[in-house]
Design an enzyme around this catalytic site. Structure first.
Site, mmCIF file in Angstrom:
data_model
loop_
_atom_site.group_PDB
_atom_site.id
_atom_site.type_symbol
_atom_site.label_atom_id
_atom_site.label_comp_id
_atom_site.label_asym_id
_atom_site.label_seq_id
_atom_site.Cartn_x
_atom_site.Cartn_y
_atom_site.Cartn_z
ATOM 1 N N GLY A 12 9.234 29.692 87.372
ATOM 2 C CA GLY A 12 10.591 29.894 86.857
ATOM 3 C C GLY A 12 11.529 28.810 87.351
ATOM 4 N N LEU A 17 18.104 31.119 89.111
ATOM 5 C CA LEU A 17 17.928 31.330 90.555
ATOM 6 C C LEU A 17 17.462 30.033 91.234
ATOM 7 C CD1 LEU A 17 17.933 33.612 92.786
ATOM 8 C CD2 LEU A 17 15.462 33.592 92.523
ATOM 9 N N LYS A 19 17.886 27.003 90.259
ATOM 10 C CA LYS A 19 18.939 25.994 90.239
ATOM 11 C C LYS A 19 20.075 26.311 91.219
ATOM 12 C CE LYS A 19 21.713 23.332 87.092
ATOM 13 N NZ LYS A 19 21.224 22.129 86.533
ATOM 14 N N ASP A 85 2.273 28.576 80.898
ATOM 15 C CA ASP A 85 2.462 29.858 80.236
ATOM 16 C C ASP A 85 1.817 30.905 81.135
ATOM 17 O OD1 ASP A 85 2.279 32.159 78.818
ATOM 18 O OD2 ASP A 85 1.476 31.255 76.991
ATOM 19 N N VAL A 86 2.608 31.844 81.606
ATOM 20 C CA VAL A 86 2.111 32.754 82.652
ATOM 21 C C VAL A 86 0.922 33.606 82.232
ATOM 22 C CG1 VAL A 86 4.234 32.937 83.974
ATOM 23 C CG2 VAL A 86 3.861 34.484 82.069
ATOM 24 N N ASP A 177 14.899 40.727 99.625
ATOM 25 C CA ASP A 177 16.142 41.468 99.472
ATOM 26 C C ASP A 177 17.170 40.522 100.089
ATOM 27 O OD1 ASP A 177 18.454 43.019 99.963
ATOM 28 O OD2 ASP A 177 17.242 44.836 99.760
ATOM 29 N N HIS A 178 17.891 39.787 99.250
ATOM 30 C CA HIS A 178 18.650 38.669 99.822
ATOM 31 C C HIS A 178 19.753 39.138 100.777
ATOM 32 C CE1 HIS A 178 20.995 39.402 96.140
ATOM 33 N NE2 HIS A 178 22.021 39.016 96.863
ATOM 34 N N HIS A 240 19.649 46.897 98.416
ATOM 35 C CA HIS A 240 20.623 46.357 99.376
ATOM 36 C C HIS A 240 21.360 47.431 100.172
ATOM 37 C CE1 HIS A 240 19.652 42.998 96.914
ATOM 38 N NE2 HIS A 240 20.501 43.268 95.955
ATOM 39 N N LYS A 345 36.110 41.311 95.720
ATOM 40 C CA LYS A 345 34.711 41.047 96.028
ATOM 41 C C LYS A 345 34.551 41.155 97.538
ATOM 42 C CE LYS A 345 31.162 37.450 95.909
ATOM 43 N NZ LYS A 345 30.036 38.322 95.571
HETATM 44 P P1 NAD Z 1 16.155 32.966 84.289
HETATM 45 O O1 NAD Z 1 16.016 33.689 83.002
HETATM 46 O O2 NAD Z 1 17.299 32.033 84.469
HETATM 47 O O3 NAD Z 1 14.838 32.109 84.525
HETATM 48 C C1 NAD Z 1 13.560 32.579 84.216
HETATM 49 C C2 NAD Z 1 12.523 31.468 84.348
HETATM 50 O O4 NAD Z 1 11.264 31.977 83.926
HETATM 51 C C3 NAD Z 1 12.778 30.228 83.500
HETATM 52 O O5 NAD Z 1 12.418 29.101 84.265
HETATM 53 C C4 NAD Z 1 11.802 30.397 82.329
HETATM 54 O O6 NAD Z 1 11.382 29.192 81.762
HETATM 55 C C5 NAD Z 1 10.659 31.078 83.015
HETATM 56 N N1 NAD Z 1 9.820 31.826 82.060
HETATM 57 C C6 NAD Z 1 10.205 32.882 81.296
HETATM 58 N N2 NAD Z 1 9.140 33.310 80.554
HETATM 59 C C7 NAD Z 1 8.086 32.533 80.870
HETATM 60 C C8 NAD Z 1 6.706 32.497 80.458
HETATM 61 N N3 NAD Z 1 6.216 33.337 79.550
HETATM 62 N N4 NAD Z 1 5.909 31.580 81.024
HETATM 63 C C9 NAD Z 1 6.394 30.702 81.938
HETATM 64 N N5 NAD Z 1 7.683 30.695 82.355
HETATM 65 C C10 NAD Z 1 8.525 31.593 81.832
HETATM 66 O O7 NAD Z 1 16.095 34.057 85.445
HETATM 67 P P2 NAD Z 1 16.725 33.982 86.946
HETATM 68 O O8 NAD Z 1 18.144 34.390 86.899
HETATM 69 O O9 NAD Z 1 16.402 32.672 87.564
HETATM 70 O O10 NAD Z 1 15.953 35.164 87.688
HETATM 71 C C11 NAD Z 1 14.606 35.067 88.119
HETATM 72 C C12 NAD Z 1 14.295 36.251 89.022
HETATM 73 O O11 NAD Z 1 15.154 36.222 90.148
HETATM 74 C C13 NAD Z 1 14.491 37.618 88.381
HETATM 75 O O12 NAD Z 1 13.536 38.492 88.909
HETATM 76 C C14 NAD Z 1 15.866 38.027 88.850
HETATM 77 O O13 NAD Z 1 16.020 39.422 88.886
HETATM 78 C C15 NAD Z 1 15.864 37.451 90.243
HETATM 79 N N6 NAD Z 1 17.192 37.219 90.808
HETATM 80 C C16 NAD Z 1 18.033 36.277 90.262
HETATM 81 C C17 NAD Z 1 19.268 36.050 90.828
HETATM 82 C C18 NAD Z 1 20.183 34.994 90.286
HETATM 83 O O14 NAD Z 1 21.193 34.752 90.938
HETATM 84 N N7 NAD Z 1 19.885 34.370 89.169
HETATM 85 C C19 NAD Z 1 19.677 36.787 91.945
HETATM 86 C C20 NAD Z 1 18.809 37.741 92.484
HETATM 87 C C21 NAD Z 1 17.571 37.933 91.904
#
Ligand code: NAD
Length: 490
Positions: A12, A17, A19, A85-86, A177-178, A240, A345
């Protein structure tokens, strides 16, 4: 502990996340020498990026979030990208080839961290493929870092756990659990166990109640598709909020080892009084935001947000009263509340001490303010102790005073980001600040009984709080019934 060599594989890597959190955190660790030079990062996602595109993205992410980029070219030279592709075995075989090559090139000793920063429905599949396609068959350590949510309820969490346990042992699984990476959450234990002042008072003889608030100003933003199936109870309370309760309530561990700390937390969860059936409405309040004003700007009701069902029954606010039925805490309510589109907040814990037996002092309302210990988790980090002191002047009048410790101003604003701390722990094999399966299972078990009641009974009064407020009236009444009120967190 010394810096290990390791391959870090981020599933991902094109996502939000990665980035916003993972790349900047890795960069910080690199700059601090916590990553060393024997490391490589493979980013994978669906998009057909080149290595160069990932590197540019990492640079951009570091610049945007930190504003500085010393040694950035050296840092990004460790990054590689592989489209993936996962669900496809071929993809994993390609990944393994790259991983093995980098292992040699950077002398990584077969150490591998797999970070799943992807939609949770893929967690199980990826873990299974890592095993069947040989990626975790390595002579070094292998660790799986897994984002939230860990399941949707106890059943689905069990299924997911069974899947990942086929590929990794419990000791190799790092469930994020951040909140556990936040400096002041980690400070709860230190405040309690490193001070003679608090631990003797830390029980039902001296504490009247504990209040934990985690409020957000933001609404659901772009997350509605996920949030509609989750709600505040699953999104915030199961993980949390309950983790903070456990750290506040646990017995002193016999030593600060991962196993000892986790087992004390598990004992708290085991002592949590189950709230079910008709009791749910006595102990828990749900809310959903209506329209309102934030910073003078009109904001829409939850039901009018993008991708939200116009008749949605999803709660965006939860307040609850938790009872921990053990010797230390019998009779002391732990109140929790969390929600979106609230006034401020803030994540704060207020420990309210019992009144002294008799007030000897005159003051305007003939009352002494109770002693409070406030732990500021975010955005400010610090501790405030509320005491009573003598007002200057002729009379023996009292006045409340505050002793303040601000982490942020003492150590500068650069207390490490939660993700930086957690990645660092994972690299060094310290799983203390990650959730053990037993904690996850017990907390789902607690939360499921509440969701069950809520899901079977539509809340007819939604929306029941205006955006920009501290939640529905019923949340205040929850404490008023017991003779308490929420201490302001603004
Ligand atoms: P996002 O949708 O921005 O990114 C998802 C990633 O998965 C992308 O890189 C996408 O290309 C990849 N992806 C999706 N389907 C795919 C497939 N079939 N094969 C390969 N790659 C695939 O999601 P995110 O916000 O980065 O969140 C990711 C995880 O982190 C989630 O479990 C979310 O709950 C958790 N999370 C995110 C945040 C946040 O701040 N964004 C905070 C806490 C937890």
């Amino acid at each position: 502990k010394e810096t290990p060599s390791s391959l870090i594989m981020i599933f991902g890597a094109t996502g939000d996340l990665a980035k916003r959190k993972l790349f900047p955190s890795l960069y910080h660790l690199y700059r601090k020498g916590r990553l060393g030079n024997n490391f490589a990062v493979i980013g994978t996602a669906r998009r057909p990026w080149t290595h160069e595109e990932l590197k540019e993205n990492v640079k951009d992410s570091v610049l945007t979030s930190i504003g500085k980029s010393e040694n950035i070219d050296e840092f990004v030279s460790h990054f590689y990208y592989q489209a993936h592709d996962v669900k496809n075995t071929e993809s994993y075989i390609e990944l393994k080839k790259l991983a093995d090559k980098l292992d040699e090139q950077y002398s990584l000793n077969g150490n591998r961290i797999f970070y799943l920063a992807m939609a949770p429905e893929f967690f199980g599949t990826i873990a299974e493929h890592l095993k069947t396609d040989g990626l975790n068959d390595t002579k070094g350590f292998k660790r799986l870092v897994i984002e939230k949510p860990f399941g949707h309820d106890l059943e689905s969490a069990k299924t997911l756990n069974a899947q990942i346990r086929k590929a990794f042992n419990e000791e190799e699984i790092y469930r994020i659990d951040h909140y556990l990476g936040k400096a002041m959450v980690q400070n709860i234990e230190v405040i309690r166990f490193a001070n003679a002042l608090f631990e003797p008072l830390w029980n039902n003889r001296y504490i009247s109640n504990i209040q934990i608030t985690s409020s957000e100003v933001l609404g659901v933003e772009e997350r509605a598709r996920y949030y509609e199936t989750s709600g505040a109870l699953r999104d915030m309370v199961q993980n949390h909020m309950l983790q903070m309760v456990a750290l506040l309530a646990m017995e002193p561990p016999i030593k600060l080892s991962t196993d000892e700390i986790r087992s004390e937390k598990v004992r708290v969860f085991r002592a949590l009084r189950p709230i079910e059936g008709d009791h749910v409405k006595e102990y828990f309040v749900r809310g959903q935001y209506g329209s309102g004003q934030i910073d003078g700007k009109d904001v829409p009701a939850y039901r009018n947000e993008l991708n939200v069902d116009p008749a949605s029954n999803t709660e965006t606010f939860v307040a609850g009263k938790l009872m921990i039925d053990n010797f230390r805490w019998a009779g002391v309510p732990f109140y929790i509340r969390t929600g979106k589109r609230m006034e401020t907040k803030s994540t704060k814990i207020v420990i309210q001490f019992k009144d002294i037996p008799m007030n000897l002092y005159y003051n305007t309302d003939h009352q002494l303010a109770p002693n409070l210990l406030v732990i500021h988790i975010q955005p400010e980090e610090g501790i405030t102790l509320h005491l009573n002191a003598k007002k200057s002047g002729q009379h023996m009048e009292t006045t409340p005073v505050k002793l303040n410790f601000s982490n942020t101003s003492t150590h500068g604003i650069n207390t490490p980001e939660a993700y930086e701390k957690l990645l660092d722990d994972c690299l060094r094999g310290d799983a203390t600040n990650f959730a053990h399966w037993d904690e996850v299972a017990l907390s789902w078990n607690f939360v499921d009984k509440i969701s069950e009641v809520w899901e079977n009974k539509t809340q007819t009064e939604f929306p029941n709080y205006a955006s920009g407020t501290m939640g529905p009236k019923a949340s205040d009444q929850l404490l008023e019934k017991d003779g308490f009120f929420w201490w302001p967190v603004t």
